[in-house]
Write a protein that holds these residues in place. Structure first.
Motif, PDB file in Angstrom:
ATOM      1  N   ASP A 149       0.845  -1.686  -0.094  1.00 47.47           N
ATOM      2  CA  ASP A 149       0.264  -0.078   0.390  1.00 47.47           C
ATOM      3  C   ASP A 149       0.679   1.379  -0.163  1.00 47.47           C
ATOM      4  OD1 ASP A 149      -2.275  -1.694  -0.143  1.00 47.47           O
ATOM      5  OD2 ASP A 149      -2.721  -1.464   1.995  1.00 47.47           O
ATOM      6  N   ALA A 150       1.723   1.394   0.783  1.00 42.47           N
ATOM      7  CA  ALA A 150       2.944   2.353   0.573  1.00 42.47           C
ATOM      8  C   ALA A 150       3.481   2.498  -0.662  1.00 42.47           C
ATOM      9  CB  ALA A 150       3.670   2.404   2.169  1.00 42.47           C
ATOM     10  N   MET A 151       3.868   1.725  -1.120  1.00 47.20           N
ATOM     11  CA  MET A 151       4.731   1.623  -2.494  1.00 47.20           C
ATOM     12  C   MET A 151       4.030   2.042  -3.598  1.00 47.20           C
ATOM     13  SD  MET A 151       7.707   0.962  -2.139  1.00 47.20           S
ATOM     14  CE  MET A 151       8.317   1.436  -4.359  1.00 47.20           C
ATOM     15  N   TYR A 195       8.030   5.507   0.309  1.00 46.15           N
ATOM     16  CA  TYR A 195       8.985   4.911  -0.351  1.00 46.15           C
ATOM     17  C   TYR A 195       9.551   4.897   0.901  1.00 46.15           C
ATOM     18  CZ  TYR A 195      13.440   1.764  -1.082  1.00 46.15           C
ATOM     19  OH  TYR A 195      14.145   1.103  -1.719  1.00 46.15           O
ATOM     20  N   ALA A 196       9.431   5.841   1.889  1.00 45.27           N
ATOM     21  CA  ALA A 196      10.520   6.142   3.115  1.00 45.27           C
ATOM     22  C   ALA A 196       8.770   5.139   4.287  1.00 45.27           C
ATOM     23  CB  ALA A 196      10.626   7.066   4.000  1.00 45.27           C
ATOM     24  N   LYS A 236      10.221   1.351   6.384  1.00 47.96           N
ATOM     25  CA  LYS A 236       9.371   0.524   7.522  1.00 47.96           C
ATOM     26  C   LYS A 236       8.769  -0.112   7.565  1.00 47.96           C
ATOM     27  CE  LYS A 236       7.743   3.119  11.498  1.00 47.96           C
ATOM     28  NZ  LYS A 236       7.692   4.749  12.290  1.00 47.96           N
ATOM     29  N   VAL A 237       8.124  -0.111   6.801  1.00 47.59           N
ATOM     30  CA  VAL A 237       7.464  -1.745   6.546  1.00 47.59           C
ATOM     31  C   VAL A 237       7.731  -3.056   6.642  1.00 47.59           C
ATOM     32  CG1 VAL A 237       5.425  -3.211   5.572  1.00 47.59           C
ATOM     33  CG2 VAL A 237       5.154  -0.274   6.797  1.00 47.59           C
ATOM     34  N   TYR A 238       9.403  -2.637   5.370  1.00 49.52           N
ATOM     35  CA  TYR A 238       9.242  -3.987   4.772  1.00 49.52           C
ATOM     36  C   TYR A 238      11.220  -4.593   5.991  1.00 49.52           C
ATOM     37  CZ  TYR A 238      10.721  -8.236   2.152  1.00 49.52           C
ATOM     38  OH  TYR A 238      11.177  -9.301   2.081  1.00 49.52           O
ATOM     39  N   GLU A 239      11.351  -3.279   6.556  1.00 47.53           N
ATOM     40  CA  GLU A 239      12.609  -3.818   7.271  1.00 47.53           C
ATOM     41  C   GLU A 239      11.955  -4.315   8.830  1.00 47.53           C
ATOM     42  OE1 GLU A 239      14.300  -0.160   7.443  1.00 47.53           O
ATOM     43  OE2 GLU A 239      15.539  -0.141   5.299  1.00 47.53           O
ATOM     44  N   CYS A 280       9.655 -11.242  -8.228  1.00 44.69           N
ATOM     45  CA  CYS A 280       8.356 -10.643  -7.811  1.00 44.69           C
ATOM     46  C   CYS A 280       8.251  -9.622  -8.718  1.00 44.69           C
ATOM     47  CB  CYS A 280       9.194  -9.515  -6.182  1.00 44.69           C
ATOM     48  SG  CYS A 280       7.819  -8.609  -5.610  1.00 44.69           S
ATOM     49  N   PHE A 281       6.943  -8.809  -8.846  1.00 43.39           N
ATOM     50  CA  PHE A 281       6.183  -8.308 -10.280  1.00 43.39           C
ATOM     51  C   PHE A 281       7.267  -7.169 -10.411  1.00 43.39           C
ATOM     52  CE2 PHE A 281       3.375  -5.306 -11.498  1.00 43.39           C
ATOM     53  CZ  PHE A 281       3.318  -5.765 -12.762  1.00 43.39           C
ATOM     54  N   GLU A 282       7.285  -6.346  -9.883  1.00 40.56           N
ATOM     55  CA  GLU A 282       7.648  -4.853 -10.522  1.00 40.56           C
ATOM     56  C   GLU A 282       8.955  -4.972 -11.482  1.00 40.56           C
ATOM     57  OE1 GLU A 282       5.688  -4.265  -6.941  1.00 40.56           O
ATOM     58  OE2 GLU A 282       7.124  -5.599  -6.812  1.00 40.56           O
ATOM     59  N   ARG A 283       9.230  -4.509 -12.447  1.00 38.45           N
ATOM     60  CA  ARG A 283       9.936  -4.246 -13.369  1.00 38.45           C
ATOM     61  C   ARG A 283      11.213  -4.013 -13.024  1.00 38.45           C
ATOM     62  NH1 ARG A 283      11.234  -5.677 -18.482  1.00 38.45           N
ATOM     63  NH2 ARG A 283      12.559  -3.753 -19.619  1.00 38.45           N
ATOM     64  N   SER A 284      11.248  -2.664 -12.249  1.00 42.35           N
ATOM     65  CA  SER A 284      12.389  -2.111 -11.617  1.00 42.35           C
ATOM     66  C   SER A 284      12.892  -2.219 -10.010  1.00 42.35           C
ATOM     67  CB  SER A 284      11.742  -0.081 -11.559  1.00 42.35           C
ATOM     68  OG  SER A 284      12.967   0.012 -11.035  1.00 42.35           O
ATOM     69  N   PRO A 285      13.797  -2.649  -9.907  1.00 42.00           N
ATOM     70  CA  PRO A 285      13.893  -3.483  -8.364  1.00 42.00           C
ATOM     71  C   PRO A 285      14.263  -2.167  -7.482  1.00 42.00           C
ATOM     72  CG  PRO A 285      16.536  -2.901 -10.162  1.00 42.00           C
ATOM     73  CD  PRO A 285      15.276  -3.019 -11.174  1.00 42.00           C
ATOM     74  N   LYS A 286      14.421  -0.537  -8.037  1.00 42.46           N
ATOM     75  CA  LYS A 286      13.929  -0.203  -6.932  1.00 42.46           C
ATOM     76  C   LYS A 286      13.221   0.186  -6.841  1.00 42.46           C
ATOM     77  CE  LYS A 286      18.091   2.525  -9.848  1.00 42.46           C
ATOM     78  NZ  LYS A 286      17.985   4.520 -10.537  1.00 42.46           N
ATOM     79  N   GLU A 287      12.340  -0.715  -6.909  1.00 43.15           N
ATOM     80  CA  GLU A 287      10.768  -0.413  -6.409  1.00 43.15           C
ATOM     81  C   GLU A 287      10.393  -1.840  -6.032  1.00 43.15           C
ATOM     82  OE1 GLU A 287       8.539   1.145  -9.793  1.00 43.15           O
ATOM     83  OE2 GLU A 287       9.445   3.029 -10.044  1.00 43.15           O
TER      84      GLU A 287
END
Length: 169
Positions: A74-76, A81-82, A86-89, A117-124
């Motif tokens: 949901d945050a993404m 991103y912040a 926080k959630v994933y860490e 995973c789904f997202e094409r960009s590793p940054k996301e």
């Protein structure tokens, strides 16, 4: 000696392109780190994907405990991103996620593996965090693989502590 750990997002890809990319990279095992391994994209839900991979001689494991929990997703979606970090860490520090992380390391030590995973960009995508955590345990060289029907180029991109390479097929 460092072993290569690949990561891939299937966003925008067809299953045939995805499988060809895996073959070209010499992938022997897919480690699916989606929290919910269901996709509207034909061929990428857990059961059909595992079947397609098996036909190609590629192993498959789903490690739900490494998936991005709903609050992180949901945050993404909000481009926060912040909040996602926080959630994933917090999530990856749980006992279940740590056990799955070590399972992923063991799988990747045995076979040429890719985190999916789904997202094409590793940054996301949280797969970048998972790959970096795995690299801390087993000194993997991390390479991100992108699927595209148009070009065949390899370029290095410096991202945080890990070097990622994008391969467009």
């Amino acid at each position: 000696m460092h072993r290569t750990l690949f990561t891939i997002g299937y966003e925008g890809a067809e299953i045939s392109q995805f499988l060809e990319t895996l073959r070209e990279c010499g992938i022997q095992h897919v480690i699916d780190i989606r929290d919910v391994p269901v996709s509207r994209k034909r061929g990428f839900s857990k059961t059909p994907l595992a079947a397609e991979l098996a036909l190609s001689g590629i192993g498959y494991s789903h490690l739900k405990a490494l998936g991005d929990p709903k609050p992180g997703r949901d945050a993404m979606r909000r481009s926060d991103y912040a909040a996602f970090l926080k959630v994933y860490e917090s999530h990856i520090a749980t006992d279940a996620a740590q056990a799955a992380l070590h399972e992923a390391v063991n799988l990747a030590k045995k076979n040429a593996s890719v985190l999916l995973c789904f997202e094409r960009s590793p940054k996301e995508c949280h797969r970048t965090i998972v790959a970096a955590e795995m690299s801390q345990i087993a000194l993997f060289e991390i390479r991100n693989v992108g699927v595209s029907a148009q070009s065949r180029s390899l370029k290095n991109v410096q991202t945080g502590a890990a070097t990622l390479a994008h391969l467009a097929i």
